[in-house]
Scaffold this motif. Structure first.
Motif, mmCIF file in Angstrom:
data_model
loop_
_atom_site.group_PDB
_atom_site.id
_atom_site.type_symbol
_atom_site.label_atom_id
_atom_site.label_comp_id
_atom_site.label_asym_id
_atom_site.label_seq_id
_atom_site.Cartn_x
_atom_site.Cartn_y
_atom_site.Cartn_z
ATOM 1 N N GLY A 133 0.688 -1.139 0.067
ATOM 2 C CA GLY A 133 0.196 0.125 -0.062
ATOM 3 C C GLY A 133 0.795 1.264 0.127
ATOM 4 O O GLY A 133 2.131 1.219 -0.398
ATOM 5 N N PRO A 187 -3.924 3.956 1.148
ATOM 6 C CA PRO A 187 -4.434 2.626 1.089
ATOM 7 C C PRO A 187 -3.529 1.630 1.712
ATOM 8 O O PRO A 187 -2.166 1.764 1.548
ATOM 9 C CB PRO A 187 -4.596 2.294 -0.277
ATOM 10 C CG PRO A 187 -3.677 3.159 -1.132
ATOM 11 C CD PRO A 187 -3.582 4.325 -0.249
ATOM 12 N N THR A 205 -13.566 2.433 1.855
ATOM 13 C CA THR A 205 -13.699 1.746 0.757
ATOM 14 C C THR A 205 -12.797 0.554 0.980
ATOM 15 O O THR A 205 -11.780 0.475 0.937
ATOM 16 C CB THR A 205 -13.442 2.420 -0.469
ATOM 17 O OG1 THR A 205 -14.533 3.573 -0.818
ATOM 18 C CG2 THR A 205 -13.852 1.634 -1.730
ATOM 19 N N TRP A 264 -11.761 -2.913 -1.499
ATOM 20 C CA TRP A 264 -11.846 -3.560 -2.906
ATOM 21 C C TRP A 264 -10.824 -4.657 -2.955
ATOM 22 O O TRP A 264 -10.169 -4.828 -2.175
ATOM 23 C CB TRP A 264 -12.032 -2.391 -4.175
ATOM 24 C CG TRP A 264 -10.890 -1.895 -4.248
ATOM 25 C CD1 TRP A 264 -9.780 -2.098 -5.503
ATOM 26 C CD2 TRP A 264 -10.224 -0.710 -3.610
ATOM 27 N NE1 TRP A 264 -8.787 -1.006 -5.419
ATOM 28 C CE2 TRP A 264 -9.081 -0.252 -4.306
ATOM 29 C CE3 TRP A 264 -10.587 0.008 -2.343
ATOM 30 C CZ2 TRP A 264 -7.993 0.564 -3.963
ATOM 31 C CZ3 TRP A 264 -9.710 1.209 -2.156
ATOM 32 C CH2 TRP A 264 -8.496 1.350 -2.744
ATOM 33 N N THR A 269 -7.462 0.090 -9.482
ATOM 34 C CA THR A 269 -8.010 1.593 -9.422
ATOM 35 C C THR A 269 -8.998 1.555 -8.158
ATOM 36 O O THR A 269 -10.021 0.812 -8.187
ATOM 37 C CB THR A 269 -8.573 2.123 -10.537
ATOM 38 O OG1 THR A 269 -7.586 2.226 -11.601
ATOM 39 C CG2 THR A 269 -8.994 3.422 -10.345
ATOM 40 N N LYS A 270 -9.038 2.485 -7.221
ATOM 41 C CA LYS A 270 -10.108 2.570 -6.283
ATOM 42 C C LYS A 270 -11.439 2.957 -6.913
ATOM 43 O O LYS A 270 -11.510 3.932 -7.647
ATOM 44 C CB LYS A 270 -9.748 3.697 -5.248
ATOM 45 C CG LYS A 270 -10.782 3.966 -4.174
ATOM 46 C CD LYS A 270 -10.368 5.119 -3.218
ATOM 47 C CE LYS A 270 -11.387 5.545 -2.232
ATOM 48 N NZ LYS A 270 -12.333 6.068 -2.781
ATOM 49 N N THR A 321 -15.242 4.200 -6.841
ATOM 50 C CA THR A 321 -15.993 5.252 -6.219
ATOM 51 C C THR A 321 -16.931 4.979 -5.098
ATOM 52 O O THR A 321 -17.526 5.721 -4.475
ATOM 53 C CB THR A 321 -16.863 6.125 -7.332
ATOM 54 O OG1 THR A 321 -17.793 5.396 -8.127
ATOM 55 C CG2 THR A 321 -15.660 6.676 -8.421
ATOM 56 N N SER A 337 -18.571 3.206 -1.651
ATOM 57 C CA SER A 337 -17.948 3.362 -0.230
ATOM 58 C C SER A 337 -18.597 1.814 0.424
ATOM 59 O O SER A 337 -19.674 1.274 -0.083
ATOM 60 C CB SER A 337 -18.557 4.353 0.479
ATOM 61 O OG SER A 337 -19.974 4.325 0.556
ATOM 62 N N THR A 383 -7.762 -4.384 -0.711
ATOM 63 C CA THR A 383 -7.261 -3.004 -0.526
ATOM 64 C C THR A 383 -8.156 -2.362 0.070
ATOM 65 O O THR A 383 -9.240 -2.323 0.001
ATOM 66 C CB THR A 383 -6.862 -2.577 -1.930
ATOM 67 O OG1 THR A 383 -6.083 -3.451 -2.694
ATOM 68 C CG2 THR A 383 -6.319 -1.161 -2.073
ATOM 69 N N GLN A 410 -9.050 1.507 1.729
ATOM 70 C CA GLN A 410 -8.679 2.863 2.159
ATOM 71 C C GLN A 410 -9.668 3.721 2.886
ATOM 72 O O GLN A 410 -10.984 3.858 2.432
ATOM 73 C CB GLN A 410 -8.234 3.607 0.476
ATOM 74 C CG GLN A 410 -8.036 5.193 0.528
ATOM 75 C CD GLN A 410 -7.589 5.630 -0.626
ATOM 76 O OE1 GLN A 410 -6.917 4.733 -1.484
ATOM 77 N NE2 GLN A 410 -8.146 6.731 -1.050
ATOM 78 N N THR A 431 -11.167 7.857 3.736
ATOM 79 C CA THR A 431 -11.541 9.397 3.305
ATOM 80 C C THR A 431 -11.872 10.031 4.511
ATOM 81 O O THR A 431 -12.526 9.753 5.150
ATOM 82 C CB THR A 431 -12.303 9.105 2.137
ATOM 83 O OG1 THR A 431 -11.905 8.050 0.943
ATOM 84 C CG2 THR A 431 -12.229 10.883 1.292
#
Length: 280
Positions: A161, A177, A208, A210, A214-215, A217, A219, A249, A251, A253
């Motif tokens: 990460g 992340p 989030t 996953w 790529t992260k 959008t 939640s 992964t 992350q 916010t």
């Protein structure tokens, strides 16, 4: 094949044979208004009036060759290998969809078609035998805590990460992340079911979870104030990262928060991929 491309191949649900099967059936049944004879590939035949000689080419022309039995089962055996082999055919559809009940056929994708039911015709049911190539199964496992950032020992599965993603107390910092490996629990897993909890946050925020890449959008958990404890059901794909084949992964916010992940089930192609209790 690079590891990234192998990841896409292993974990992309669009490659699944189940979806290809649906597209094949939809395309081939659109114009099938009446039943047609099923042409099975490589059928055993003999010249009219002659014996069927195994291991050689036999051609009966337009005549039909039948294998019959009375009180005992009819068995085709081979002491040197498999007793029966169905050869894939390229022209099974749409005729096989209206074939006799009890029909078995291997299509050009290598999947086993089964015509089941009590009678032929409209009472038959079409299906395909389950295989780990295109189907998945959910294997329940003992509830297992795979991450709890409050404790050093339960951060041991963090394998990558962002640089310095945790604050001094272990809370996940926003915008940084972490990658959590589940390789010790599953080989090439497709998805995880379980629970994700946030606790000890310093303000409003979003978490989030996953697989990899790529992260998204979307939640997984949202909170509006500090000092709360919130949990949510987790069902998300697993990804691949570097040498690790089954990763999550995670992350945050807006505000730092502790994160807890409890696992209850793994989605795999075959139960033997599960290395935890339940996947014997």
């Amino acid at each position: 094949m690079t590891r990234a491309s192998q990841q896409d191949h292993d974990h992309d649900p669009n490659r699944r044979r189940l979806l290809r099967r649906a597209a094949t059936v939809a395309a081939t049944t659109a114009g099938a208004g009446v039943a047609a004879a099923v042409g099975m590939p490589a059928a055993a035949q003999a010249a009219p009036g002659d014996n069927l000689v195994m291991g050689t080419a036999n051609d009966a022309g337009p005549a039909t060759t039948g294998l019959t039995h009375t009180d005992t089962p009819l068995v085709l055996s081979n002491s040197a290998g498999a007793p029966l082999r169905l050869v894939p055919g390229e022209s099974l559809y749409p005729q096989v969809l209206e074939s006799e009940v009890g029909t078995l056929a291997v299509d050009d994708m290598g999947d086993l078609f089964v015509r089941a039911g009590a009678d032929s015709g409209d009472n038959g049911v079409n299906g395909w035998a389950w295989t780990s190539e295109w189907a998945t199964t959910s294997v329940a496992v003992p509830p297992t805590r795979v991450l709890d950032t409050r404790y050093t020992d339960l951060r041991r599965l963090i394998v990558g990460g962002a640089d310095n993603p945790l604050d001094s107390s272990g809370r996940l910092l926003p915008g940084k992340p972490i990658v959590v490996s589940l390789d010790s629990y599953v080989r090439d897993g497709y998805a995880i079911k379980g629970n994700v909890t946030v606790v000890g946050m310093t303000g409003a925020g979003v978490l989030t979870v996953w697989g990899a890449g790529t992260k998204p959008t979307a939640s997984t958990v949202n909170w509006s104030t500090a000092g709360t404890i919130l949990s949510n059901f987790l069902f998300t794909e697993l990804g691949a990262s570097g040498v690790y084949r089954s990763v999550l992964t995670i992350q945050a916010t807006s505000s730092p928060t502790h994160v807890i992940v409890d696992m209850t089930s793994l989605l795999v192609g075959h139960p033997s991929q599960v290395l935890l209790g339940g996947g014997a």
